[in-house]
Structure formats: structure tokens, C-alpha cells
Motif scaffolding. Sequence first.
Motif: not given
Length: 287
Positions: A76, A80, A186
Amino acid sequence: MTLVSVIIPGYNHAQYLRQRIDSVMNQSSHDFELIILDDFSTDGSREIIDEYVKIFPGISFHYNKSNSGNPFKQWDFGVKKARGEYIWIAESDDYAKEDFLERSSSVLSANRNLGFVYSNSKIVDENNNSEYFVSDLRKSLHGNKWSVDYQNNGLDEISEFLYLNNTINNVSGVLFRRSKYIEAGYADHSMKYCGDWFLYLRLLLISDVAYISEPLNIIRFHSRSTSNYYFKTEIYFREVLRIYGFIISKVLLTPSKKLGMARNLLGILNQRLILILNSLIRKPLHL
């Protein structure tokens, strides 16, 4: 906009890292950015990453100041940071054929309903000796399902296959549509082993899936592979139990499929019990 963001999350895979990075840099499709994440390795991985950054200054990298203890946090973090339309989480102990990105991205580009595409995989050992194809391993259970390319509705894929086991070979062979990855919420950081399976399920609730039967991905099994630890604690059992509860709450399953889930849980418990008994047998007897 960059087409693909390639994320290499790694921890103590120095002996495999050069082959992994080379397999990314040598892709036939060059429309990608590379993000390398090191989870506080102690085996020289960072020195290898530094070498590549000097040769390819466009590589983005991040070194954790302590180990996260969870691979899905790294996934994740990379997503991002990513700018690409598609995401390739290329695990640091695996590698790929040169046309993995070209072939898989063309499939996603042709169908906006797809949340991800994954390919067949070849299994190799620590020394790159070829073992078998994942599609061959599954023939006894599912026939020729994975011998041909296919696309499937997400809910159907769950109710036909993923309701019982994680039939997506491994994340290195998956190309995600980033917008769907984010929409799915996510990865789940509370899971240690089944976070990938849980993510695929949530993606399939909101999108469809495609499969490429050619083995474009190479999975390396070695002494520190995560699958070696599934039955050593009760964590894996608890995670599968949680996933089964989630599936039953979201997808209509027949009684026979629910029975299959129960049998699978018993099988996991049996494997755990065998390990416990073996460890007790090996312990010296103190009188």
C-alpha cells in the motif's frame, strides 16, 4: 500519465534482487516507473539498490528505518506513491519474462471492466531450476481451467474458484488497475498470510478478472518462502476462517461448497496438529 507503476517490495532477498530488477528493466514495454521499497534489510539489499539507482537515476526508492513486519503495508505504501494507471507488485524474490508488462497491460487496456489480470507461473527453486507450471499442478482439481486464456465476471470467479482457495498464483504475476485497487480499500494490514487473497476477493466484488495462460511470471520457492510458515502457528487458520466468513456474507454459495470450506478448515487444522506432534516427538525427554 505513466502507464505502469512497478513496485518492488523487498526484505533480505539480496541474492535474488539483481535478477528481479533486471527482469523489470528489460521489459519490452518501457512505459513504467520503478519504485523499490526495502523493509529494513540486513543482508546487503540496500547496497544493491544503491548500485541500480546510480545507473538508473529515475528509480524511486525508500528505505524503512525499522521492519514493518507486514508485506501488505509495503504494497500500500508503494501504491500511494505510484503515478501509473496500472500497478505491478513485483516481489523481490521472483522474476518475469520480458513481455509480462506488454502482454498484461494490453489485456487491461482492452477491457475497462477488469480490475486485474494475472498470468500462469513457472515454479523454480533457489537455483533457478525449473520445477513445474502452476496450471499443471491444478489440472487434477480443475481440469483445463488454467490451460487457456479467459476473462470472467468477478462474482462468478469467487463462487467458482476463490471461495475455497486463493487460485491467483502470486502477486508478482498480477497487474492491477490502480483505481480499482484503491476503490477496493487497499490491502488489509491485519493479515499476515492471506492479505493477497482478501484483496483479490474485494476487487472481484467490484470488477472482473482476466487470465493469460502463458507462464509470464516465475515464482521462486525457497526456505524463507511465506508458504513454509502457514501451519506453524494458528494465524493462517484464523485468517482463512475470517475470509470464509466474508465470502459467505457477500456471495451466495451452495451447501456443498460450504461443506468444502469446512473440510478445508479441518485439513488446515490437521496440518497444524501434525507439526505440533512432530515437534513434541523431536523434543528430548527429561526425567
